[in-house]
Design an enzyme around this catalytic site. Structure first.
Site, mmCIF file in Angstrom:
data_model
loop_
_atom_site.group_PDB
_atom_site.id
_atom_site.type_symbol
_atom_site.label_atom_id
_atom_site.label_comp_id
_atom_site.label_asym_id
_atom_site.label_seq_id
_atom_site.Cartn_x
_atom_site.Cartn_y
_atom_site.Cartn_z
ATOM 1 N N LYS A 47 -22.562 -11.370 -5.236
ATOM 2 C CA LYS A 47 -23.958 -11.612 -5.523
ATOM 3 C C LYS A 47 -24.831 -10.491 -4.979
ATOM 4 O O LYS A 47 -26.003 -10.372 -5.328
ATOM 5 C CB LYS A 47 -24.390 -12.931 -4.851
ATOM 6 C CG LYS A 47 -23.575 -14.132 -5.246
ATOM 7 C CD LYS A 47 -23.950 -15.316 -4.322
ATOM 8 C CE LYS A 47 -22.959 -16.430 -4.465
ATOM 9 N NZ LYS A 47 -23.049 -17.412 -3.383
ATOM 10 N N GLY A 48 -24.252 -9.685 -4.104
ATOM 11 C CA GLY A 48 -25.042 -8.712 -3.338
ATOM 12 C C GLY A 48 -25.823 -7.716 -4.170
ATOM 13 O O GLY A 48 -26.888 -7.263 -3.761
ATOM 14 N N GLU A 103 -23.453 -1.498 -7.134
ATOM 15 C CA GLU A 103 -23.032 -2.206 -5.908
ATOM 16 C C GLU A 103 -24.149 -2.152 -4.869
ATOM 17 O O GLU A 103 -24.995 -1.256 -4.880
ATOM 18 C CB GLU A 103 -21.779 -1.507 -5.391
ATOM 19 C CG GLU A 103 -20.677 -2.206 -4.738
ATOM 20 C CD GLU A 103 -20.657 -3.683 -4.436
ATOM 21 O OE1 GLU A 103 -21.677 -4.366 -4.451
ATOM 22 O OE2 GLU A 103 -19.559 -4.146 -4.117
ATOM 23 N N ASP A 104 -24.139 -3.135 -3.996
ATOM 24 C CA ASP A 104 -25.115 -3.150 -2.904
ATOM 25 C C ASP A 104 -24.719 -2.160 -1.806
ATOM 26 O O ASP A 104 -25.517 -1.326 -1.390
ATOM 27 C CB ASP A 104 -25.250 -4.576 -2.331
ATOM 28 C CG ASP A 104 -23.903 -5.228 -2.008
ATOM 29 O OD1 ASP A 104 -22.846 -4.599 -2.199
ATOM 30 O OD2 ASP A 104 -23.913 -6.398 -1.571
ATOM 31 N N ASP A 107 -18.810 -0.262 2.401
ATOM 32 C CA ASP A 107 -18.528 -0.339 3.836
ATOM 33 C C ASP A 107 -17.170 0.335 4.064
ATOM 34 O O ASP A 107 -17.087 1.549 4.183
ATOM 35 C CB ASP A 107 -18.559 -1.818 4.242
ATOM 36 C CG ASP A 107 -18.435 -2.063 5.723
ATOM 37 O OD1 ASP A 107 -18.122 -1.120 6.465
ATOM 38 O OD2 ASP A 107 -18.641 -3.200 6.164
ATOM 39 N N LYS A 135 -21.856 3.210 4.246
ATOM 40 C CA LYS A 135 -21.656 3.426 5.692
ATOM 41 C C LYS A 135 -20.504 4.417 5.867
ATOM 42 O O LYS A 135 -19.337 3.994 5.946
ATOM 43 C CB LYS A 135 -21.271 2.118 6.378
ATOM 44 C CG LYS A 135 -22.318 1.031 6.341
ATOM 45 C CD LYS A 135 -21.772 -0.200 7.065
ATOM 46 C CE LYS A 135 -22.612 -1.407 6.865
ATOM 47 N NZ LYS A 135 -21.947 -2.646 7.353
ATOM 48 N N PHE A 156 -24.096 -3.953 10.731
ATOM 49 C CA PHE A 156 -24.158 -4.967 9.682
ATOM 50 C C PHE A 156 -25.612 -5.168 9.286
ATOM 51 O O PHE A 156 -26.472 -5.374 10.143
ATOM 52 C CB PHE A 156 -23.555 -6.283 10.176
ATOM 53 C CG PHE A 156 -23.264 -7.236 9.059
ATOM 54 C CD1 PHE A 156 -22.126 -7.089 8.292
ATOM 55 C CD2 PHE A 156 -24.150 -8.265 8.763
ATOM 56 C CE1 PHE A 156 -21.862 -7.962 7.235
ATOM 57 C CE2 PHE A 156 -23.898 -9.135 7.714
ATOM 58 C CZ PHE A 156 -22.750 -8.979 6.955
ATOM 59 N N VAL A 157 -25.894 -5.066 7.982
ATOM 60 C CA VAL A 157 -27.270 -5.167 7.503
ATOM 61 C C VAL A 157 -27.434 -6.350 6.551
ATOM 62 O O VAL A 157 -26.467 -6.790 5.928
ATOM 63 C CB VAL A 157 -27.727 -3.862 6.800
ATOM 64 C CG1 VAL A 157 -27.852 -2.720 7.790
ATOM 65 C CG2 VAL A 157 -26.780 -3.481 5.661
ATOM 66 N N ASP A 163 -26.194 -10.503 2.435
ATOM 67 C CA ASP A 163 -26.288 -11.745 3.199
ATOM 68 C C ASP A 163 -25.478 -11.707 4.486
ATOM 69 O O ASP A 163 -24.610 -10.844 4.672
ATOM 70 C CB ASP A 163 -25.762 -12.905 2.355
ATOM 71 C CG ASP A 163 -24.233 -12.872 2.234
ATOM 72 O OD1 ASP A 163 -23.703 -11.807 1.856
ATOM 73 O OD2 ASP A 163 -23.583 -13.879 2.542
ATOM 74 N N ARG A 169 -30.513 -13.043 1.958
ATOM 75 C CA ARG A 169 -30.419 -12.232 0.725
ATOM 76 C C ARG A 169 -31.777 -11.906 0.131
ATOM 77 O O ARG A 169 -31.952 -10.872 -0.493
ATOM 78 C CB ARG A 169 -29.644 -12.995 -0.358
ATOM 79 C CG ARG A 169 -28.160 -12.917 -0.259
ATOM 80 C CD ARG A 169 -27.546 -13.425 -1.559
ATOM 81 N NE ARG A 169 -26.227 -13.966 -1.346
ATOM 82 C CZ ARG A 169 -25.116 -13.234 -1.243
ATOM 83 N NH1 ARG A 169 -25.188 -11.933 -1.311
ATOM 84 N NH2 ARG A 169 -23.950 -13.810 -1.058
#
Ligand code: IMP
Length: 183
Positions: A47-48, A103-104, A107, A135, A156-157, A163, A169
């Site tokens: 969902k990001g 994509e959000d 990582d 990142k 972590f963001v 989320d 979100r």
């Protein structure tokens, strides 16, 4: 979500709504130029990527098509499991299409490298990646992100689609959470 409602959960704002919007405008211009004369199929990863997809797609001059996938590689914690499962597959046949994965965040890169390989196996003309955040210090595999919004530290963001345990979100900015939230 009203940022004030986050109260003491928020540690700091990393990227404001304005900074995100401005960078997405630049990315959209690059994408429009690179795909001149071609039809783009935007593939959003739920969902990001919902916010990035909504805002980036509306900044494109292209009349792009849109489809969605849902994959799972995270539980409610903050580390990638590396095991990717398709929860919702695409409705579109990728044969001969120019696919742009939206994509959000990248990582470890494990999710996207798996996803890109999976989509490439379906006979598209091309598969590229646009991600709002990356990142670099957390990378476990090399992923070629052609359109990257911002490189950020390995924290972590949350916000702007991202989320923590399904919360935060809907914040309009990207921020970090106070340590007590993870405790
Ligand atoms: P990767 O496989 O480690 O690259 O993780 C990719 C997915 O993990 C992203 O699409 C996000 O859903 C989630 N993720 C990674 N880092 C963060 C973060 O800092 N905040 C929220 N979600 C994250």
């Amino acid at each position: 979500m009203d940022p004030c409602e986050m109260g003491r959960d928020l540690e700091k704002v990393l990227l404001t709504e304005e900074e995100i919007s401005q960078r997405l405008t630049e990315m959209a211009a690059e994408i429009d130029a690179d795909y001149a004369g071609r039809e783009i199929l935007l593939v959003g990863v739920l969902k990001g990527a919902a916010m990035v997809m909504a805002d980036l797609s509306r900044k494109l001059a292209h009349d792009a098509r849109m489809d969605w996938m849902a994959v799972s590689s995270y539980g409610s914690g903050t580390k990638s499991s590396g095991v990717v499962r398709i929860i919702k597959d695409l409705d579109t046949d990728l044969t001969g299409r120019d696919v742009l994965i939206v994509e959000d965040i990248v990582d470890s890169g494990l999710t996207l490298s798996w996803l890109a390989a999976n989509l490439r196996s379906r006979g598209p003309a091309s598969v590229e990646i646009a991600a709002l955040l990356r990142k670099p210090c957390e990378a476990k595999v090399q992923v070629n992100v052609k359109y990257c919004g911002f490189d950020i530290p390995g924290e972590f963001v949350v916000g702007y689609g991202l989320d923590y345990g399904e919360r935060y979100r809907t914040l309009p900015f990207v921020g970090t959470l106070a340590p007590h939230v993870y405790a």
